[in-house]
Write an enzyme that holds these catalytic residues in place. Structure first.
Site, PDB file in Angstrom:
ATOM      1  N   ASN A  78       0.801  -1.223   0.000  1.00  0.00           N
ATOM      2  CA  ASN A  78       0.000   0.000   0.000  1.00  0.00           C
ATOM      3  C   ASN A  78       0.835   1.276   0.000  1.00  0.00           C
ATOM      4  O   ASN A  78       0.394   2.295  -0.483  1.00  0.00           O
ATOM      5  CB  ASN A  78      -0.967   0.015   1.194  1.00  0.00           C
ATOM      6  CG  ASN A  78      -0.328  -0.463   2.470  1.00  0.00           C
ATOM      7  OD1 ASN A  78       0.240  -1.554   2.528  1.00  0.00           O
ATOM      8  ND2 ASN A  78      -0.397   0.348   3.512  1.00  0.00           N
TER       9      ASN A  78
ATOM     10  N   HIS B 271     -13.733  -0.554  -0.754  1.00  0.00           N
ATOM     11  CA  HIS B 271     -13.528   0.896  -0.830  1.00  0.00           C
ATOM     12  C   HIS B 271     -12.246   1.295  -1.549  1.00  0.00           C
ATOM     13  O   HIS B 271     -11.997   2.477  -1.762  1.00  0.00           O
ATOM     14  CB  HIS B 271     -13.647   1.553   0.555  1.00  0.00           C
ATOM     15  CG  HIS B 271     -12.478   1.379   1.468  1.00  0.00           C
ATOM     16  ND1 HIS B 271     -11.553   2.367   1.682  1.00  0.00           N
ATOM     17  CD2 HIS B 271     -12.088   0.340   2.245  1.00  0.00           C
ATOM     18  CE1 HIS B 271     -10.651   1.954   2.568  1.00  0.00           C
ATOM     19  NE2 HIS B 271     -10.962   0.724   2.915  1.00  0.00           N
TER      20      HIS B 271
ATOM     21  N   SER C 296     -11.026  -5.602  -0.777  1.00  0.00           N
ATOM     22  CA  SER C 296     -11.839  -4.632  -0.034  1.00  0.00           C
ATOM     23  C   SER C 296     -12.518  -3.680  -1.018  1.00  0.00           C
ATOM     24  O   SER C 296     -11.877  -3.203  -1.961  1.00  0.00           O
ATOM     25  CB  SER C 296     -10.929  -3.857   0.925  1.00  0.00           C
ATOM     26  OG  SER C 296     -11.670  -2.854   1.595  1.00  0.00           O
TER      27      SER C 296
ATOM     28  N   CYS D 253      -3.608   4.313   8.015  1.00  0.00           N
ATOM     29  CA  CYS D 253      -3.727   3.806   9.378  1.00  0.00           C
ATOM     30  C   CYS D 253      -2.638   4.339  10.295  1.00  0.00           C
ATOM     31  O   CYS D 253      -2.798   4.337  11.503  1.00  0.00           O
ATOM     32  CB  CYS D 253      -3.679   2.293   9.370  1.00  0.00           C
ATOM     33  SG  CYS D 253      -4.657   1.608   8.056  1.00  0.00           S
TER      34      CYS D 253
ATOM     35  N   THR E 158     -25.362 -10.455  10.683  1.00  0.00           N
ATOM     36  CA  THR E 158     -26.189 -10.057   9.545  1.00  0.00           C
ATOM     37  C   THR E 158     -25.332  -9.241   8.582  1.00  0.00           C
ATOM     38  O   THR E 158     -24.597  -8.343   8.994  1.00  0.00           O
ATOM     39  CB  THR E 158     -27.411  -9.242  10.027  1.00  0.00           C
ATOM     40  OG1 THR E 158     -28.127 -10.066  10.944  1.00  0.00           O
ATOM     41  CG2 THR E 158     -28.309  -8.851   8.867  1.00  0.00           C
TER      42      THR E 158
HETATM   43  N1  PLP Z   1      -4.649  -4.449   3.366  1.00  0.00           N
HETATM   44  C1  PLP Z   1      -4.091  -3.457   2.671  1.00  0.00           C
HETATM   45  C2  PLP Z   1      -2.881  -3.732   1.857  1.00  0.00           C
HETATM   46  C3  PLP Z   1      -4.640  -2.184   2.727  1.00  0.00           C
HETATM   47  O1  PLP Z   1      -4.073  -1.187   2.052  1.00  0.00           O
HETATM   48  C4  PLP Z   1      -5.788  -1.970   3.514  1.00  0.00           C
HETATM   49  C5  PLP Z   1      -6.385  -0.620   3.642  1.00  0.00           C
HETATM   50  O2  PLP Z   1      -5.678   0.371   3.668  1.00  0.00           O
HETATM   51  C6  PLP Z   1      -6.329  -3.060   4.214  1.00  0.00           C
HETATM   52  C7  PLP Z   1      -5.739  -4.288   4.111  1.00  0.00           C
HETATM   53  C8  PLP Z   1      -7.538  -2.920   5.097  1.00  0.00           C
HETATM   54  O3  PLP Z   1      -8.711  -2.845   4.357  1.00  0.00           O
HETATM   55  P1  PLP Z   1      -9.990  -2.176   5.053  1.00  0.00           P
HETATM   56  O4  PLP Z   1      -9.744  -0.691   5.038  1.00  0.00           O
HETATM   57  O5  PLP Z   1     -11.150  -2.573   4.184  1.00  0.00           O
HETATM   58  O6  PLP Z   1     -10.079  -2.724   6.419  1.00  0.00           O
END
Ligand code: PLP
Length: 384
Positions: free
Chosen positions: A148, A198, A196, A322, A234
């Site tokens: 990421n 989003h 994911s 994060c 759910t």
């Molecule tokens: N894994 C990676 C490589 C990510 O970049 C992200 C989100 O930034 C996630 C997992 C986590 O996904 P989510 O935001 O849907 O919890």
């Protein structure tokens, strides 16, 4: 505004928003209910499941919806290791997302043996390191597909070949590769794969885990029998329907958009390298998700660059979303060997569908000016 943080999240595609709004107005049934309004929701969820499965090259029955990419990662890791209690080893990489790293740390506190594979200066693991880390007690290997922060792509098919020779299952976190490069779970050969919504112009709060038919896994959440008994609770029905629509849009215009975005990213990369003396590119020159650009501006604090850009309504990041609120140096940039002060001078620009040629022109006008100004201030205040 110029949004250059698509790895943090993406704007919801208008077709996704429309579909979700329609769904929320027309469908409130519980998919576990057996009467028609419940069945209708179940059918729409299965249509979404079909789309996610199709995009990943797998069967509908191998897709399990979750509440996020994070939950899918935790489900894969804890669920697989719990299914083989005789194995106490977990092998992962040093540059995983916190969704995997923190799960690994939790395993360590429970007494499991965790190996964090180091990466080279470009962010790639070594297959020899992987071979030496595997033992008959290894219960799972989890290596991310694309990173990421720097975009580096790992050799997942080779990881799978090596692990499978020893009968060890493999999970990959494909949250940042899905939609940006081809992700075919069967071709990669993995047993488990996380995505994911989003990050692909879908809603937040919904993810999916591919579980290869026959793979051993236990539920991560305990409760009802939703998702064929593997994911209790759910379902986020509107989110799942939106996820399906986002995948539909991706398959419709994704490839064309990908080429356009990569061209923009290349122009931005070249422009930064040509116009900003001392800018240092972090990441693999080739084996990388091309829309992710990470640059260090030695001598500066990334946060100052981010805030100066924000005053021009240009939005970038200093690392993964994060870790934005902590002072910690990025574990990814540290793992590729950057000194802390260089890591702290690094910003990430991640491009996506919202970007245009004009955006790149504006950034290439504003960013060199900002860097010049900040450098002159820091030269004036060497301590600051
Ligand atoms: N894994 C990676 C490589 C990510 O970049 C992200 C989100 O930034 C996630 C997992 C986590 O996904 P989510 O935001 O849907 O919890």
């Amino acid at each position: 505004m110029i949004y250059l943080d698509h790895n943090a999240t993406t704007p919801v595609d208008p077709a996704v928003a429309d579909k979700m709004a329609w769904f929320l107005r027309e469908h409130f049934g519980n998919p576990s209910s057996l009467y028609p309004i419940g069945r209708a929701v179940k059918d729409l969820m299965n249509e979404a499941r079909e789309r996610v499965a199709g995009a990943l090259g797998v069967d509908r029955g191998e897709i399990f919806f979750t509440g996020s990419g994070t939950e899918a990662d935790n489900f894969a890791i804890f669920g697989t290791l719990e299914a083989s209690p005789d194995r106490n080893g977990f092998v992962t990489s040093a540059i995983e997302h916190p969704a995997v790293i923190e799960a690994a740390k939790a395993l360590e506190t429970k007494g499991l043996k965790v190996t964090y594979l180091p990466v080279d200066a470009y962010g790639q693991i070594s297959l020899d390191d992987l071979r030496s880390a595997l033992t008959p007690k290894t219960g799972l290997v989890s290596v991310m597909h694309a990173n990421n922060e720097i975009g580096t792509i790992q050799p997942i098919a080779e990881v799978v070949r090596i692990a499978h020779e020893r009968d060890i299952p493999v999970h990959t976190d494909a949250v940042q590769s899905f939609g940006k490069i081809d992700v075919d779970a069967r071709k990669l050969g993995v047993d488990l794969l996380t995505v994911s919504a989003h990050k692909i112009y879908g809603p937040k709060g919904v993810g999916a885990l591919y579980v290869r038919r026959g793979a051993s896994i236990r539920p991560f959440l305990r409760g009802g029998r939703q998702e064929r008994g593997l994911r209790a609770g759910t379902e986020n029905t509107a989110g799942i329907v939106g996820f399906g629509e986002a995948v539909h849009v991706l398959q419709d215009k994704g490839r064309q958009e990908r080429a356009r975005i990569e061209r923009l990213a290349e122009a931005l990369k070249r422009g930064v390298e040509e116009r900003i003396p001392g800018a240092r590119f972090n990441g693999h020159p080739e084996n990388r998700v091309k829309s992710t650009l990470n640059f260090a501006f030695p001598g500066l604090e990334a946060e100052a660059v981010l805030l100066a850009l924000a005053t021009k309504e240009i939005y970038v990041s200093t690392g993964s979303a994060c870790s934005e609120e902590s002072d910690e140096v990025s574990h990814v940039l540290t793992a590729i060997g950057l000194r802390p002060e260089i890591a702290r001078s690094s910003i990430r620009m991640s491009l996506g569908r919202s970007n245009t040629d004009e955006d790149i022109d504006v950034v290439l006008r504003e960013l060199p000016e900002i860097i010049r100004r900040l450098k002159s201030i820091s030269a004036f205040h060497p301590e600051g």
